[in-house]
Design a protein around this motif. Sequence first.
Motif, PDB file in Angstrom:
ATOM      1  N   PHE C  29     -15.305  -8.950  47.777  1.00  0.00           N
ATOM      2  CA  PHE C  29     -14.474  -7.741  47.899  1.00  0.00           C
ATOM      3  C   PHE C  29     -14.840  -7.015  49.395  1.00  0.00           C
ATOM      4  O   PHE C  29     -14.151  -6.670  50.064  1.00  0.00           O
ATOM      5  CB  PHE C  29     -14.833  -6.747  46.875  1.00  0.00           C
ATOM      6  CG  PHE C  29     -13.591  -5.667  46.799  1.00  0.00           C
ATOM      7  CD1 PHE C  29     -12.382  -6.024  46.427  1.00  0.00           C
ATOM      8  CD2 PHE C  29     -13.985  -4.367  47.035  1.00  0.00           C
ATOM      9  CE1 PHE C  29     -11.492  -4.908  46.634  1.00  0.00           C
ATOM     10  CE2 PHE C  29     -13.154  -3.299  47.053  1.00  0.00           C
ATOM     11  CZ  PHE C  29     -11.691  -3.554  46.687  1.00  0.00           C
ATOM     12  N   MET C  33     -12.422  -6.241  52.462  1.00  0.00           N
ATOM     13  CA  MET C  33     -12.517  -4.806  53.083  1.00  0.00           C
ATOM     14  C   MET C  33     -12.502  -5.002  54.603  1.00  0.00           C
ATOM     15  O   MET C  33     -12.005  -4.296  55.323  1.00  0.00           O
ATOM     16  CB  MET C  33     -13.579  -4.097  52.762  1.00  0.00           C
ATOM     17  CG  MET C  33     -13.435  -3.270  51.651  1.00  0.00           C
ATOM     18  SD  MET C  33     -14.956  -2.279  50.887  1.00  0.00           S
ATOM     19  CE  MET C  33     -15.625  -1.348  52.098  1.00  0.00           C
ATOM     20  N   ILE C 267     -12.871   2.145  59.874  1.00  0.00           N
ATOM     21  CA  ILE C 267     -14.263   1.816  59.198  1.00  0.00           C
ATOM     22  C   ILE C 267     -14.376   2.667  58.307  1.00  0.00           C
ATOM     23  O   ILE C 267     -14.701   2.740  57.044  1.00  0.00           O
ATOM     24  CB  ILE C 267     -15.231   1.400  60.090  1.00  0.00           C
ATOM     25  CG1 ILE C 267     -14.760   0.063  61.018  1.00  0.00           C
ATOM     26  CG2 ILE C 267     -16.437   0.959  59.348  1.00  0.00           C
ATOM     27  CD1 ILE C 267     -15.934  -0.275  62.135  1.00  0.00           C
ATOM     28  N   MET C 271     -14.098   2.497  54.051  1.00  0.00           N
ATOM     29  CA  MET C 271     -15.525   2.865  53.313  1.00  0.00           C
ATOM     30  C   MET C 271     -15.324   3.968  52.155  1.00  0.00           C
ATOM     31  O   MET C 271     -15.838   3.902  51.378  1.00  0.00           O
ATOM     32  CB  MET C 271     -16.819   3.205  54.310  1.00  0.00           C
ATOM     33  CG  MET C 271     -16.671   1.575  55.250  1.00  0.00           C
ATOM     34  SD  MET C 271     -17.539   0.421  54.281  1.00  0.00           S
ATOM     35  CE  MET C 271     -18.270  -0.617  55.208  1.00  0.00           C
ATOM     36  N   HIS C 274     -13.088   3.628  49.482  1.00  0.00           N
ATOM     37  CA  HIS C 274     -13.511   2.842  48.259  1.00  0.00           C
ATOM     38  C   HIS C 274     -14.805   3.463  47.772  1.00  0.00           C
ATOM     39  O   HIS C 274     -14.771   3.433  46.395  1.00  0.00           O
ATOM     40  CB  HIS C 274     -13.883   1.138  48.839  1.00  0.00           C
ATOM     41  CG  HIS C 274     -12.620   0.647  48.998  1.00  0.00           C
ATOM     42  ND1 HIS C 274     -11.813   0.029  48.097  1.00  0.00           N
ATOM     43  CD2 HIS C 274     -11.969   0.137  50.458  1.00  0.00           C
ATOM     44  CE1 HIS C 274     -10.940  -0.725  48.544  1.00  0.00           C
ATOM     45  NE2 HIS C 274     -11.122  -0.512  49.909  1.00  0.00           N
ATOM     46  N   GLU C 275     -15.453   4.122  48.506  1.00  0.00           N
ATOM     47  CA  GLU C 275     -16.861   4.368  47.922  1.00  0.00           C
ATOM     48  C   GLU C 275     -16.208   5.635  46.976  1.00  0.00           C
ATOM     49  O   GLU C 275     -17.081   5.774  45.762  1.00  0.00           O
ATOM     50  CB  GLU C 275     -17.759   5.087  48.997  1.00  0.00           C
ATOM     51  CG  GLU C 275     -18.969   5.746  48.511  1.00  0.00           C
ATOM     52  CD  GLU C 275     -19.927   4.524  48.470  1.00  0.00           C
ATOM     53  OE1 GLU C 275     -20.790   4.471  47.686  1.00  0.00           O
ATOM     54  OE2 GLU C 275     -19.928   3.571  49.460  1.00  0.00           O
ATOM     55  N   ASP C 281     -11.066   9.302  39.709  1.00  0.00           N
ATOM     56  CA  ASP C 281      -9.780   9.164  39.875  1.00  0.00           C
ATOM     57  C   ASP C 281      -9.353  10.032  40.976  1.00  0.00           C
ATOM     58  O   ASP C 281      -7.910  10.027  41.489  1.00  0.00           O
ATOM     59  CB  ASP C 281      -8.989   9.438  38.691  1.00  0.00           C
ATOM     60  CG  ASP C 281      -9.509   8.193  37.703  1.00  0.00           C
ATOM     61  OD1 ASP C 281      -9.766   7.222  38.072  1.00  0.00           O
ATOM     62  OD2 ASP C 281      -9.245   8.267  36.560  1.00  0.00           O
ATOM     63  N   TYR C 282      -9.903  11.158  41.222  1.00  0.00           N
ATOM     64  CA  TYR C 282      -9.211  12.232  42.051  1.00  0.00           C
ATOM     65  C   TYR C 282      -9.870  12.013  43.479  1.00  0.00           C
ATOM     66  O   TYR C 282     -10.088  12.987  44.106  1.00  0.00           O
ATOM     67  CB  TYR C 282      -9.640  13.524  41.269  1.00  0.00           C
ATOM     68  CG  TYR C 282      -9.048  13.692  40.124  1.00  0.00           C
ATOM     69  CD1 TYR C 282      -7.719  13.938  40.076  1.00  0.00           C
ATOM     70  CD2 TYR C 282      -9.938  14.076  39.025  1.00  0.00           C
ATOM     71  CE1 TYR C 282      -7.343  14.259  38.650  1.00  0.00           C
ATOM     72  CE2 TYR C 282      -9.470  14.223  37.790  1.00  0.00           C
ATOM     73  CZ  TYR C 282      -7.879  14.238  37.509  1.00  0.00           C
ATOM     74  OH  TYR C 282      -7.516  14.358  36.264  1.00  0.00           O
ATOM     75  N   TRP C 283      -9.825  10.799  43.991  1.00  0.00           N
ATOM     76  CA  TRP C 283     -10.320  10.618  45.160  1.00  0.00           C
ATOM     77  C   TRP C 283      -9.615  11.154  46.363  1.00  0.00           C
ATOM     78  O   TRP C 283     -10.041  11.624  47.239  1.00  0.00           O
ATOM     79  CB  TRP C 283     -10.804   9.357  45.463  1.00  0.00           C
ATOM     80  CG  TRP C 283      -9.341   8.174  45.317  1.00  0.00           C
ATOM     81  CD1 TRP C 283      -8.868   7.694  44.235  1.00  0.00           C
ATOM     82  CD2 TRP C 283      -8.513   7.861  46.553  1.00  0.00           C
ATOM     83  NE1 TRP C 283      -7.769   6.932  44.496  1.00  0.00           N
ATOM     84  CE2 TRP C 283      -7.578   7.047  45.777  1.00  0.00           C
ATOM     85  CE3 TRP C 283      -8.627   8.094  47.583  1.00  0.00           C
ATOM     86  CZ2 TRP C 283      -6.755   6.672  46.516  1.00  0.00           C
ATOM     87  CZ3 TRP C 283      -7.590   7.434  48.364  1.00  0.00           C
ATOM     88  CH2 TRP C 283      -6.620   6.723  47.705  1.00  0.00           C
ATOM     89  N   HIS C 284      -8.279  11.477  45.929  1.00  0.00           N
ATOM     90  CA  HIS C 284      -7.505  11.831  47.004  1.00  0.00           C
ATOM     91  C   HIS C 284      -7.803  13.228  47.480  1.00  0.00           C
ATOM     92  O   HIS C 284      -7.921  13.795  48.611  1.00  0.00           O
ATOM     93  CB  HIS C 284      -6.107  12.161  46.447  1.00  0.00           C
ATOM     94  CG  HIS C 284      -5.222  10.812  46.677  1.00  0.00           C
ATOM     95  ND1 HIS C 284      -4.530  10.241  45.523  1.00  0.00           N
ATOM     96  CD2 HIS C 284      -4.769  10.071  47.765  1.00  0.00           C
ATOM     97  CE1 HIS C 284      -4.007   9.312  45.990  1.00  0.00           C
ATOM     98  NE2 HIS C 284      -4.195   9.000  47.383  1.00  0.00           N
TER      99      HIS C 284
END
Lengths: 289, 392, 339
Positions: C29, C33, C267, C271, C274-275, C281-284
Amino acid sequence: MQADLGFWVLQGLNALQLSMLLFLLSVGLTVIFGLMHFVNLAHGSLYALGAYAAATAGAAIGFWGGLLVAPFAVAALGVVLYLVFIRRMRRAGPMAQVLVTFGLIFVMLDLTRIVWGAQALSAPVPALLDGRLTILGVEYPAYRLFVIALGLAIWGVLALVLGRTQIGAMIRAGVDNDSMAACMGIDVEKMFFLVFCVGCALAGLAGAVAAPLLSVTPDMGLQILIPTLIVIVIGGLGSLKGAIAGSLIYGVVQTFGAVLFPQFASILIYGLLAAVLILRPAGLFPAKG
Amino acid sequence: MSNFVKAAVAAVIASSAVAQAQAEDIKVGLLLPFSGVYAALGEEIETGFRLGLDTFGEGSGASFEIVREDSEASPPVGLAKTRKLVMQDKVDVMAGVVSSGVLGAIRDVVDGAKVPLIVANAGNDEATGEACSPWITRMSFSNQQVNRPMGKYLVDQGITKVFTIGADYAAGQQMIGAFAEAFKAAGGEIVGQEFTPFQKTQDFGPFLAKAKSSGAQAVYAFYAGGEAISFVKQYDSFGMKDALPLYGAGFLTSQLYVDAQGRAAEGVVTALHYVPTIDNEANRQFVEAFKVKAGHLPSEYAVHGYDAARALVEAVKSGATDRETLGAALQKTSFDGPRGATAIDPATNNIVQPIYVYQIVAGEGGAQTQKVLSQLPAEADPVNGCEMALIN
Amino acid sequence: MFRHTSLRFWALGLIAAAAVLRALTAEYFGVEMVAEIAILAILVIALDMVAGFGGMVSLCHGALMGAGAYAYAMLTVKVGLAPSAAFAGAIAITGAASWLIGAVCGRSHGIYFIMATLAFGQMGYSLVFEQPVFGGDDGVSGVPRIDLSLIGLDLNDPRTFAFACLFVLGLVYWFATHVLQAGLGRTLTGIMHNEQRMRALGVNVWRIKADMFGLSGMIAAAAGALAAQHVMFVSPGLLNWTVSGEALVVVILGGLGTIIGPVIGAIAFVMLKHEVSAHTDYWHLVVGLILIAVVMSRANGIFGWLEQRLSRARPSSARDVIAHQVRKDLAAQGALEDA
């Protein structure tokens, strides 16, 4: 081709209904732009929030209560947005503004999901407007007629306020030349703030009106954003006349395009937009001039 | 940069150590949309899946470890996450997949890597037709399966002229297409057909006016998600339900949307492979357990997850432990569940299940509920060019 | 104008070394990336060429990348062209379309330019979404990768593919910096700073803008053709305007008008995404807040901040120039129309 007159009346009403919904949204956005040269991409998210507020409040205190609460709730959020973000971004240039409000879209999308969940909500149509009325020999849902009437009413009020009152004259002066207006003793910052809140309230109202018509989903703001932007770019950024003209053009092209040339409905819209941009880069009725 | 690498390496080392310590540890890659427009379905399926593992997993002698990945309902993202699950997490089996687009995109990867995939929603016909794979077992439905029986059903009800309307994407076309074909074969006539831009249509008014003036006796529709809610509400607001009864694929009035549709949905007749009011013991238990866990009635999406988990557990109980044996065992799935007797068709790896024709009616307390009108017998899909290879 | 300061050389060398090291050593993975970052970096270099050096803040670069991806996919899968020919074809087709967009939109400035490019991007999105020949919502699958077996390379191997992407990124970096240092790039930057003066000097302004936009579109198309090969699948989502918005955010995150900055932005963005998405789930929400903070800070992104800290003379930030220019434009427009 449908020869039946009733069919055309029905589709005409559909076009008008869509136009009025878009008008409620675009007028706030376009006046904010005209005054502050600020494009708020999160305007669609405010609309979604208005729909959620109306659905939630409506469940507790009925449709009319929800319709009243939603604009205030969204305007209150507008105050927060203004104080935290917008005020500081006033002089930052269009790119930074576009990007900050772009980020806000995703923040608010997830916030609605956290608060209300991912499942679609819905607001019921009020009993008073639940039926259908016969107009020009065509049965048409009363609620949709209400949307049309509300849009026209708001248009009338805004035209009156902008054209005939002192605050309207001040706003027009600000749109024309904000530094000159400031020299004349107008508190431009206060006026910006006021207009921004009214724009937010109108977005909230549009959401509240749309809630019984459509389903209330977190991404409804993203879905309506592009049509709204098309409306104000076609109409000309910053003018009331442009907002109503753009809304009507969009509503008619979208509705009749979908019926007559289903494969090309949205291409038609974008083609029209491109033509306007080429022939009149500032839109049909730009605020200045 | 290094934090991420360290975390990833640590996770892999930890998981491989566990794998050595416990031979019966099954690693499941759960690929579902947890953000984006299908997030509600992803949640529903995951809840069903976890409930299924809890309910049936005991006594299987195995422990299940779930690695969940968000497909965002986007084919490229789904594909990237699938590759990660297969090549880095080295899962024994995959489950999930809501959108047909994602299933189409990841098909070659799971087939090539020989990783069994239990499809818990995506219904595109090709996945168990010309693009079938021994490694892909579908525990949900196929688009044609749900719609085909309605063709004859409508003709039996005396309806011979129908206007169809659906969302313009592969699933919409397959659903409407399967219905139209069966309807015409039974002697019906399609007097008008409309496909509306997928996920872009909010106002159905223009299309409804077209249906109204088409001379049809009924409208047959397929929509899902927010579009289903808007469509049913607007259909009702135009007062079309009396003159022009609304039929459709059962997703239109799914349990997931019927509360939002409210009274507008009453009277609509659709067909689906699951509604929470199906009358059997397995379903009563499932509905009770799901309500406790999720706080609402299960939808067909929940049952997809639940049955996918059950199929996995049954495969493990039959002695399967790795990708190959799990894949072979999943093809032999057969049990009586909430949907009635369900089994995997060895010719296509698609589920064979009864189809329920149901009507939305006002239930006790005013909430809308599903009244099952007819249970149509389970019928395997035609093979449709599927040449099922054998596992080993 | 673009200059290779020693800081930029060092940053470039460091990034190249880190990328090669990671592509060699990382697990599956991690290698994927690297390819994802390289493709995004190519796209944002293309965007920085026009936005950072010409003030043309485009909201259609995602669509241009998508057009490249679709052109490549259609030429290989539907037309049956050899992948390498399709790669060149995709670049040519998208470059031509992009030149036209630049020629049409080049007349508008500031927010009008942003809106006009957004409109063209969405037009492309609607086209592939609604025309059945492009596969509609389901996209086109089975997109092949270029066959390099003649020189003993198998691009179907993730590591080799990641290196191929890095190689193309290197080429693009070299190409972009040369174009920007040549007459075209210098004239364009002159236009950004003072369009009227350049016009008075006899410069054919719209032509310069269109040319640069066309070159930028060709680079975006290369990113798209690589993206299509990377996932071996194309779908309309690639062309959605949010992709363009994201690309613009990446440029700002790294540092507008520095070329190397946007690469750093790519970059950081991949990163970060993904992190954060590994945790919620609320990464937005989280990513959105971070981006807002970056845009609202006064610094010109990560690299701009570095340059400011490390070099004594503060280079003039392209962001300030654009902001200044737009105010001037609006004032001029008002003055003209008042007259």
